[in-house]
Design an enzyme around this catalytic site. Structure first.
Site, PDB file in Angstrom:
ATOM      1  N   ASP A 146      19.701   1.760  52.530  1.00  0.00           N
ATOM      2  CA  ASP A 146      19.754   0.584  51.458  1.00  0.00           C
ATOM      3  C   ASP A 146      21.341   0.628  50.942  1.00  0.00           C
ATOM      4  O   ASP A 146      21.443  -0.216  49.934  1.00  0.00           O
ATOM      5  CB  ASP A 146      18.851   1.091  50.377  1.00  0.00           C
ATOM      6  CG  ASP A 146      19.105   2.357  49.842  1.00  0.00           C
ATOM      7  OD1 ASP A 146      19.279   3.416  50.379  1.00  0.00           O
ATOM      8  OD2 ASP A 146      19.408   2.240  48.521  1.00  0.00           O
TER       9      ASP A 146
ATOM     10  N   ASP B 216      22.438  10.339  53.509  1.00  0.00           N
ATOM     11  CA  ASP B 216      23.209  10.224  52.440  1.00  0.00           C
ATOM     12  C   ASP B 216      24.400   9.261  53.151  1.00  0.00           C
ATOM     13  O   ASP B 216      25.190   9.707  54.346  1.00  0.00           O
ATOM     14  CB  ASP B 216      24.124  11.757  52.463  1.00  0.00           C
ATOM     15  CG  ASP B 216      24.883  11.924  51.331  1.00  0.00           C
ATOM     16  OD1 ASP B 216      25.598  10.818  50.918  1.00  0.00           O
ATOM     17  OD2 ASP B 216      25.054  12.891  50.780  1.00  0.00           O
TER      18      ASP B 216
END
Length: 239
Positions: A182, A146
């Site tokens: 990412d 996260d």
């Protein structure tokens, strides 16, 4: 693990890294997996002091995955490395159910055979790092965590200056820490944090998944949506 049993974290690091433990109500099959299958694989806090002894077979090395998501990466390693003791940590119940459902067929939640080299930690992995013996991990995985993109939430990111000594303590000299993300904010943050530390050798990240890294659904989703993952392979320095 009760609050009193948790090892202390670094000053300024939140006691909880996550929010909800469940994204939607559990179906009956999922609840049986948590009630009947998870206890058969759970690593008890009391066993963390001698983690290799917690497996059903002798293991030659110890690997830990922090936040395994759907479990595909963890299970790929468990199947390909039968002599490795693999601890997979995940707090979200839906992710736990996803992994467990791949291990046992419906109706065999309490009796189906399970991988002898797998143990699950269904709690905050940071607390496990504090319970493990020093230099006990040969490899640590942190894949697509996260990002906590808002600046005020930066202290909740696992890659964190205050948390690095705890991570480094648990990994043996020469051991590997793999990180993938990412998210541009998390990528920039990771590069900044790694540039300011001397606990790990941190070469520039790769832009394609290195050989030996099993794919994950998060990577596939990122590529479909046009985001460029980065992959760090860090080595724990001596001392």
């Amino acid at each position: 693990m009760t609050t009193a049993d948790r090892p202390p974290l670094a000053e300024g690091i939140p006691d909880r890294l996550y929010g909800r433990r469940r994204s939607h109500p559990l179906r009956p099959r999922q609840q049986r997996l948590l009630d009947e299958t998870l206890p058969r694989l759970r690593l008890a806090p009391a066993a963390a002091g001698e983690p290799r002894a917690a497996f059903a077979i002798p293991v030659e090395a110890l690997w830990l995955e922090v936040g395994f998501g759907g479990g595909e990466h963890a299970l790929a390693h468990v199947g390909a490395n039968p002599g490795i003791g693999y601890i997979a940590a995940e707090v979200f119940e839906n992710g736990l159910c996803s992994l467990l459902s791949r291990l046992v067929v419906e109706g065999e939640e309490a009796s189906g055979p399970l991988p002898p080299n797998l143990r699950l930690w269904p709690q905050d992995a940071r607390h496990l790092l504090g319970l493990l013996p020093a230099a006990s991990l040969d490899r640590l995985f942190l894949l697509f965590p996260d990002p906590w993109p808002k600046a005020r939430h930066a202290k909740r990111r696992f890659v964190n200056p205050g948390l690095l000594p705890l991570v480094a303590r648990a990994i043996r000299p020469g051991g590997e820490w793999r990180i993938a993300s990412d998210d541009p904010t998390y990528q920039a943050w990771t590069a900044e944090v790694l540039a300011a530390q001397d606990l790990f050798e941190a070469p520039p990240p790769a832009r394609t998944r290195p050989e030996g890294w099993p794919p994950t659904r998060y990577e596939a989703k990122a590529l479909r949506e046009g985001r460029q993952p980065l992959y760090w392979s860090l080595r724990r320095r001596d001392g």
